[in-house]
Design a protein around this motif. Sequence first.
Motif, PDB file in Angstrom:
ATOM      1  N   ARG A  71      11.731 -14.703 -43.919  1.00  0.00           N
ATOM      2  CA  ARG A  71      12.380 -15.664 -44.610  1.00  0.00           C
ATOM      3  C   ARG A  71      13.597 -15.091 -45.263  1.00  0.00           C
ATOM      4  O   ARG A  71      13.752 -15.336 -46.521  1.00  0.00           O
ATOM      5  CB  ARG A  71      11.242 -16.133 -46.032  1.00  0.00           C
ATOM      6  N   ALA A  72      14.288 -14.765 -44.444  1.00  0.00           N
ATOM      7  CA  ALA A  72      15.682 -14.165 -44.818  1.00  0.00           C
ATOM      8  C   ALA A  72      16.466 -15.043 -45.561  1.00  0.00           C
ATOM      9  O   ALA A  72      16.982 -14.659 -46.810  1.00  0.00           O
ATOM     10  CB  ALA A  72      16.465 -13.585 -43.839  1.00  0.00           C
ATOM     11  N   LEU A  73      16.619 -16.278 -45.093  1.00  0.00           N
ATOM     12  CA  LEU A  73      17.507 -17.370 -45.648  1.00  0.00           C
ATOM     13  C   LEU A  73      17.012 -17.589 -46.922  1.00  0.00           C
ATOM     14  O   LEU A  73      17.886 -17.738 -48.029  1.00  0.00           O
ATOM     15  CB  LEU A  73      17.676 -18.614 -44.782  1.00  0.00           C
ATOM     16  N   ALA A  74      15.691 -17.753 -47.391  1.00  0.00           N
ATOM     17  CA  ALA A  74      15.118 -18.352 -48.603  1.00  0.00           C
ATOM     18  C   ALA A  74      15.400 -16.938 -49.487  1.00  0.00           C
ATOM     19  O   ALA A  74      15.858 -17.164 -50.755  1.00  0.00           O
ATOM     20  CB  ALA A  74      13.740 -18.540 -48.552  1.00  0.00           C
ATOM     21  N   THR A  75      15.195 -15.977 -49.008  1.00  0.00           N
ATOM     22  CA  THR A  75      15.424 -14.609 -49.824  1.00  0.00           C
ATOM     23  C   THR A  75      16.782 -14.383 -50.274  1.00  0.00           C
ATOM     24  O   THR A  75      17.096 -14.392 -51.305  1.00  0.00           O
ATOM     25  CB  THR A  75      14.909 -13.327 -49.259  1.00  0.00           C
ATOM     26  N   LEU A  76      17.818 -14.855 -49.436  1.00  0.00           N
ATOM     27  CA  LEU A  76      19.066 -14.657 -49.651  1.00  0.00           C
ATOM     28  C   LEU A  76      19.526 -15.818 -50.836  1.00  0.00           C
ATOM     29  O   LEU A  76      20.002 -15.437 -51.866  1.00  0.00           O
ATOM     30  CB  LEU A  76      19.844 -15.218 -48.346  1.00  0.00           C
ATOM     31  N   ARG A  77      18.935 -16.896 -50.761  1.00  0.00           N
ATOM     32  CA  ARG A  77      19.222 -17.993 -51.677  1.00  0.00           C
ATOM     33  C   ARG A  77      18.643 -17.517 -53.037  1.00  0.00           C
ATOM     34  O   ARG A  77      19.387 -17.821 -54.262  1.00  0.00           O
ATOM     35  CB  ARG A  77      18.575 -19.449 -51.195  1.00  0.00           C
ATOM     36  N   THR A  78      17.435 -16.976 -52.946  1.00  0.00           N
ATOM     37  CA  THR A  78      16.922 -16.541 -54.314  1.00  0.00           C
ATOM     38  C   THR A  78      17.961 -15.532 -54.940  1.00  0.00           C
ATOM     39  O   THR A  78      18.054 -15.220 -56.304  1.00  0.00           O
ATOM     40  CB  THR A  78      15.468 -15.766 -53.852  1.00  0.00           C
TER      41      THR A  78
END
Length: 1011
Positions: free
Chosen positions: A103-110
């Motif tokens: 979930r790299a993209l979601a983590t990035l947004r977090t």
Amino acid sequence: MNGGSGSRGRPATRAPQTPADQGRERELRPWPGTEHSTDEGPGGPHLRFTVLGPVRAWRGDQPLPTGSPQQRALLAALLLRGGRTATADELIDALWGQEPPPRALATLRTYASRLRRAFGRDADALVTEAGGYAVHTGEGGLDLTAAEQLVADAEKARSGGDRTRARELVRSALALWDGEPLAGIPGPYAETQRARLEEWRLQLIETKLDMDLEAGRHAEAVSELTALTAAHPLRERLRGLLMLALYRSGRQAEALAVYADTRRLLDDELGVDPCAELAELHQGILQGDAALAVPALSAAECGGARQTIVRPAQLPATVPDFTGRAAFVHELSDQLATSEGRVMAVSAVAGIGGVGKTTLAVHVAHAARAHFPDGQLYVDLQGAGARAADPEAVLGAFLRALGTPDSAIPDSMAERAALYRSLLDGRRLLVLLDNARDAAQVRPLLPGTEGCAALVTSRIRMVDLAGAHLVDLDVMSPEEALQLFTKIVGAERVASEREAALDVVGACGFLPLAIRIAASRLAARRTWTVSVLAAKLADERRRLDELQAGDLAVRATFELGYAQLEPAQARAFRLLGLADGPDISLAAAAAMLDLDPYDAEELLESLVDASLLESAAPGRYRYHDLVRLYARACAERDEQPPSEREAAMSRLLDFYLASAAAVIAVERPGDRLLDHFATTGRPGLTFGCQREALEWLFLEARCLLACAHRSTDPAFLRRGVDLLMAAKDLAESGADSRQYEEATKALAQAAREAGDAQAEARAHAALTNVYSLAGNFDAADQEAQAALTLGIVAGDPLATGYAYNDRGIIAIYRDRHEEAAHYLTKALETFRADGNQISEASALGNLARTRIQAGRIASAVTLAEQGLDIYQRLDVKMRLGNGHYVLGLALTQAGRLEAALHHLTEALTVFRASRQRLWEGMTHFRIAELHLIDNKPALAAEQAEQALSVRSIGGDWRRANILTVLGRALHSIGHKDRARVCWQEALAIHERLDSPEVSEVRRLLAPAAVA
């Protein structure tokens, strides 16, 4: 030269701080060079970020939470984009590389959301654009951007010739680093950027060091370069800078050894030879290439203080009423003009005192200034006085005037003269050497380079000054004399009494100085006529014997001024002439005259108005050499009875002794030394703090020592010797050690002739200190023996205790442990019986050193702690350095290295503040020994180099010991050839001195030891 590869690291800092201290300092300071940028906006302080160290964010001075390492990695990646947008894919690749989490993209947004919350009201600094992110920092908001701007400005300044500013800007850029860039940030992008930023930092350090060498700061650069080459052994650019710094420091053999170490290391590690630039530098050093010398017009710094290109303008003011001398002016001007673009021109003006040599020389020098755009130097060599100026001291003053920092001024006259000529190379500068004693005094002060010129005045004709154009200055013609008289007095007054005016200048023997004094007196008295003055001069009893050729030819002119003085003025004129030294302070003059300072100042200023005294600076006064001689003659003739002269000198001696005692009272409160001093009949100055006390002591050094030197009369002896003991700091600082030694010898001889055992004992004790500081321990031991014998005879606990203590110290240096313990135990008993706790602490510290040598380390630590406790309990700030120093030595041997370093660092701070240059250097030496024990040879080398740079005093023996430790450190970091050079120099010194350390150094030089 190209920088080779090497391990990444940062040079050790010189002033250790705790991490908390460093972090707090980092939080509060603005970026260097951006102090005037706007930190405040309508809503308050702006955001600030750092990447040249830990990745951090602040609002003003308040730190902001930046989250986990991965979250800070996102912030770092965005900051390093310089405000440009990074796509999500680029950021994921930067944070996780080829293996991102599911979930790299979601983590990035977090992470981005959390950063916005941390930014608070400045959340819009992190913007979302086209599916990516960017951080807009604003002006001055990122340390990296600030560093880049500083470096760009430095390049502009350097290309524009302002090397001082360029160096300061690079230093400011380097100051922005706070450890490893992007410290603790994970990810492949951070690792790549970390390597890039560290490489840039090293390049900036090399640039800064290159500019240091341009500025002539080669001696200081050696220490830093030694540490850097140890941390980055394959970086050839650093090696080349070290070779050049050593060469310019006069250490050619070490410079060549660095090249040998480099060649061997490159062959072993990489199988290559040194680069062409390094090989070319090596050849230049072998051949003594002049192109490697210090640049003539460099910008330099010392101790952090900026030094710019200096164009001295030291010429005294020319007199506005200069008269006549047309032929001489034309002749000298022609000579000086020939120096432009050609070989140096030397013109020597000779003539009797008062004939106007200085006036003519200054006038001609001012007229010729256009030919010498690089400046003019001036010095009064005091050749007519009893103590002519020392060329070595004059060269030191000239070097400072030309911009040389104190730490770069060599010790010997030959080295100073060579550096002086080097600094003048390529420059067009005029040197005015006034009132020279002889040609020998002048020769070291001549520029000796094209485009420069020297103008010399003297009472003697310098036929032995090779290449000089000699001018013999005679008295004025009657017409010139009358013109000068008229200019000063006024045409209206002279016109109606022309014949009387001719009588006046005739009575003055047409000597310019006599005419000027007579005319000035008349001009100041509007009720006098010219005839009245002529009548006064007609009395041959006041002038005939004085208006003859020779040194005393101006006596009648002085008599004219002296005769006009009020009784109080005349008394002041006579008595002040008795004092030696280059000048006299208002406070000292008031004491000598037994007057209130305000009344004394009024008298002295009236003498200045009468042209019988000069005001060298506010509150300081001096005589012209011939006027001083005349004043003393007046004192012998007019000051009756003779006891008045003796009383004046006694008051002056009391003033200096009482004031010097007040310095001790501030530096070492409670010191029993004061209780053993001779009683003074008047008080001295009082001081509010140690800095003020030391400033006075060093400002008055030459006058104080001159007074002591003259105190050889039996009635003055004891006070004179006590004055020297009170002013012992002058010998320990190295600033006035030679004059201190001469004065002490004179008083020792006088005390011996007078049969005064106490005075002689104390004089020998003072000489012991002088010789011990210089490393001349044989002479010091002889003096200590004499002091001990005489001190016991005289029943003087002061001299006896000092002698025991000094003999113990000398025995320590000579490795005679039992003898040292015996004398120091006796010293301790003597000091305790006398209630002298400060000296007791000193003896305890020295006893601790004997225990160290005997291997009784625990006992040594206990004794050292006892000594330090006494200093701290008595609040003896100046001697705290000694206590910390000895405890640092003991703790080092006990293996408690962290505590030892703390105490040695504390000692270093005290010694610097107290101007104790010798012990400052010795503390650097001891810290170097500690780092060797701690297996940190690079730090040891750096500290040893700093010890070598403290060159004021210490003697060859101490220098040899420092070189030995430096060699050990260099050998441990792979600089084996340079280490051997250091040891060879140390061995030569120890063999010459027959020191016990000879065997140790020979062992180090043995083939097996250096393999």
